[in-house]
Design a protein around this motif. Structure first.
Motif, PDB file in Angstrom:
ATOM      1  N   VAL A  74       0.821  -1.219   0.000  1.00 41.90           N
ATOM      2  CA  VAL A  74       0.000   0.000   0.000  1.00 41.90           C
ATOM      3  C   VAL A  74       0.852   1.266   0.000  1.00 41.90           C
ATOM      4  O   VAL A  74       0.598   2.178  -0.792  1.00 41.90           O
ATOM      5  CB  VAL A  74      -1.000  -0.023   1.177  1.00 41.90           C
ATOM      6  CG1 VAL A  74      -1.717   1.318   1.310  1.00 41.90           C
ATOM      7  CG2 VAL A  74      -2.013  -1.145   0.987  1.00 41.90           C
ATOM      8  N   PRO A  75       1.884   1.394   0.865  1.00 42.28           N
ATOM      9  CA  PRO A  75       2.722   2.596   0.809  1.00 42.28           C
ATOM     10  C   PRO A  75       3.399   2.785  -0.549  1.00 42.28           C
ATOM     11  O   PRO A  75       3.566   3.924  -1.012  1.00 42.28           O
ATOM     12  CB  PRO A  75       3.760   2.350   1.907  1.00 42.28           C
ATOM     13  CG  PRO A  75       3.087   1.438   2.863  1.00 42.28           C
ATOM     14  CD  PRO A  75       2.246   0.531   2.012  1.00 42.28           C
ATOM     15  N   ARG A  88      -0.323   3.074 -10.775  1.00 43.20           N
ATOM     16  CA  ARG A  88       0.518   2.278  -9.879  1.00 43.20           C
ATOM     17  C   ARG A  88      -0.275   1.136  -9.260  1.00 43.20           C
ATOM     18  O   ARG A  88       0.234   0.023  -9.070  1.00 43.20           O
ATOM     19  CB  ARG A  88       1.126   3.174  -8.786  1.00 43.20           C
ATOM     20  CG  ARG A  88       2.136   4.175  -9.316  1.00 43.20           C
ATOM     21  CD  ARG A  88       2.938   4.806  -8.194  1.00 43.20           C
ATOM     22  NE  ARG A  88       2.131   5.562  -7.251  1.00 43.20           N
ATOM     23  CZ  ARG A  88       1.777   6.834  -7.421  1.00 43.20           C
ATOM     24  NH1 ARG A  88       2.139   7.499  -8.516  1.00 43.20           N
ATOM     25  NH2 ARG A  88       1.053   7.466  -6.508  1.00 43.20           N
ATOM     26  N   LEU A  89      -1.520   1.410  -8.933  1.00 39.49           N
ATOM     27  CA  LEU A  89      -2.388   0.390  -8.346  1.00 39.49           C
ATOM     28  C   LEU A  89      -2.616  -0.761  -9.327  1.00 39.49           C
ATOM     29  O   LEU A  89      -2.501  -1.940  -8.966  1.00 39.49           O
ATOM     30  CB  LEU A  89      -3.717   1.024  -7.940  1.00 39.49           C
ATOM     31  CG  LEU A  89      -4.747   0.148  -7.244  1.00 39.49           C
ATOM     32  CD1 LEU A  89      -4.195  -0.383  -5.934  1.00 39.49           C
ATOM     33  CD2 LEU A  89      -6.025   0.930  -6.996  1.00 39.49           C
ATOM     34  N   ARG A 129      -9.615  -3.823   6.421  1.00 33.34           N
ATOM     35  CA  ARG A 129      -8.786  -3.132   7.414  1.00 33.34           C
ATOM     36  C   ARG A 129      -7.421  -2.720   6.866  1.00 33.34           C
ATOM     37  O   ARG A 129      -6.926  -1.634   7.175  1.00 33.34           O
ATOM     38  CB  ARG A 129      -8.557  -4.031   8.638  1.00 33.34           C
ATOM     39  CG  ARG A 129      -9.816  -4.466   9.350  1.00 33.34           C
ATOM     40  CD  ARG A 129     -10.516  -3.317  10.074  1.00 33.34           C
ATOM     41  NE  ARG A 129     -11.643  -3.835  10.844  1.00 33.34           N
ATOM     42  CZ  ARG A 129     -12.872  -3.985  10.367  1.00 33.34           C
ATOM     43  NH1 ARG A 129     -13.126  -3.669   9.112  1.00 33.34           N
ATOM     44  NH2 ARG A 129     -13.846  -4.459  11.125  1.00 33.34           N
ATOM     45  N   THR A 130      -6.795  -3.591   6.066  1.00 38.17           N
ATOM     46  CA  THR A 130      -5.400  -3.375   5.716  1.00 38.17           C
ATOM     47  C   THR A 130      -5.183  -2.728   4.355  1.00 38.17           C
ATOM     48  O   THR A 130      -4.098  -2.205   4.092  1.00 38.17           O
ATOM     49  CB  THR A 130      -4.618  -4.704   5.739  1.00 38.17           C
ATOM     50  OG1 THR A 130      -5.118  -5.573   4.720  1.00 38.17           O
ATOM     51  CG2 THR A 130      -4.746  -5.379   7.101  1.00 38.17           C
ATOM     52  N   ALA A 138      -5.665   7.641   3.259  1.00 40.98           N
ATOM     53  CA  ALA A 138      -4.536   8.383   2.694  1.00 40.98           C
ATOM     54  C   ALA A 138      -4.971   9.352   1.604  1.00 40.98           C
ATOM     55  O   ALA A 138      -4.417  10.455   1.482  1.00 40.98           O
ATOM     56  CB  ALA A 138      -3.496   7.410   2.148  1.00 40.98           C
ATOM     57  N   LEU A 139      -5.977   8.968   0.815  1.00 44.95           N
ATOM     58  CA  LEU A 139      -6.413   9.806  -0.303  1.00 44.95           C
ATOM     59  C   LEU A 139      -7.639  10.646   0.042  1.00 44.95           C
ATOM     60  O   LEU A 139      -8.086  11.447  -0.781  1.00 44.95           O
ATOM     61  CB  LEU A 139      -6.732   8.926  -1.513  1.00 44.95           C
ATOM     62  CG  LEU A 139      -5.549   8.120  -2.073  1.00 44.95           C
ATOM     63  CD1 LEU A 139      -6.009   7.268  -3.247  1.00 44.95           C
ATOM     64  CD2 LEU A 139      -4.401   9.031  -2.494  1.00 44.95           C
ATOM     65  N   ALA A 140      -8.171  10.464   1.246  1.00 43.51           N
ATOM     66  CA  ALA A 140      -9.345  11.222   1.702  1.00 43.51           C
ATOM     67  C   ALA A 140     -10.523  11.064   0.745  1.00 43.51           C
ATOM     68  O   ALA A 140     -11.152  12.036   0.325  1.00 43.51           O
ATOM     69  CB  ALA A 140      -8.989  12.698   1.881  1.00 43.51           C
ATOM     70  N   VAL A 141     -10.813   9.812   0.383  1.00 48.08           N
ATOM     71  CA  VAL A 141     -11.976   9.516  -0.455  1.00 48.08           C
ATOM     72  C   VAL A 141     -12.867   8.535   0.287  1.00 48.08           C
ATOM     73  O   VAL A 141     -12.393   7.791   1.154  1.00 48.08           O
ATOM     74  CB  VAL A 141     -11.560   8.921  -1.825  1.00 48.08           C
ATOM     75  CG1 VAL A 141     -10.760   9.922  -2.626  1.00 48.08           C
ATOM     76  CG2 VAL A 141     -10.783   7.625  -1.648  1.00 48.08           C
TER      77      VAL A 141
END
Length: 201
Positions: A74-75, A88-89, A129-130, A138-141
């Motif tokens: 994820v990071p 990237r995803l 959760r993970t 992180a993306l505030a969505v």
């Protein structure tokens, strides 16, 4: 004279922990299984689990034979410009499925989850959760948008790697990236839309 028995080594201890973890996760789900409980079942100190695996996430990934650890995946996806997170995803997703050693565990888990509610619960809690919650935060969505991305990619995985439906199965990775990345980016860039269950993190 009796021979002295060989002391259990790191390999034996690690396997005992993994076996205990598999039973705990299967019985209680990802949320219900605790590091302390797994350690007790394995007959070791909880600190030893952290020594071998570092985190509950990593322990789950190892116990389930998953080819990736969300704590590092994820990071890596989130690093860099937001405008490229969709690409990237998708590239990370394709990389996991491309190699047989990555694809086989996921296929096994998908098949098990389709017929076993306990496995489905375990995977649902783990992914929520993970992965989903972390990306959404992180993306505030809203999480429903991150879940939408996951649904798109899992649909492609089902048709491409399981059903092997042409022309999707024969398409190159770059074609898939060109197809999916803009869709993923749209979901992750857009902050409007319906939120469900207090999903915004």
């Amino acid at each position: 004279m009796a021979r002295a028995g060989r002391r259990p080594g790191q390999t034996e201890t690690r396997e005992k922990i993994l076996d205990a973890a598999r039973h705990r996760f299967a019985e209680l789900g990802y949320d219900g299984a605790t590091v302390r409980g797994i350690a007790a079942d394995a007959g070791v100190n909880a600190a030893l689990l952290h020594h071998f695996f570092g985190s509950k996430q990593a322990l789950f990934a190892a116990a389930m034979n998953l080819p990736v650890n969300p704590a590092t995946l994820v990071p890596a996806i989130l690093a860099g410009p937001r405008s490229g997170v969709g690409e990237r995803l998708v590239r990370a997703f394709l990389a996991v499925w491309a190699a047989p050693e990555g694809r086989t565990p996921f296929l096994a888990m998908l098949r098990a989850a389709a017929t076993n509610e306990q496995v489905a619960l375990m995977m649902r809690q783990f992914i929520e959760r993970t992965v989903l919650a972390e990306v959404a935060r992180a993306l505030a969505v809203p999480r429903i948008r991150v879940t939408g991305v996951a649904a798109q990619m899992m649909g492609v995985a089902l048709l491409r790697y399981v059903i092997k439906l042409p022309p999707l199965a024969e398409a190159g990775d770059e074609e898939i990236v060109a197809l999916l990345a803009p869709v993923a980016q749209y979901y992750l860039d857009s902050r409007d839309g319906v939120e469900t269950g207090g999903a915004r993190s």
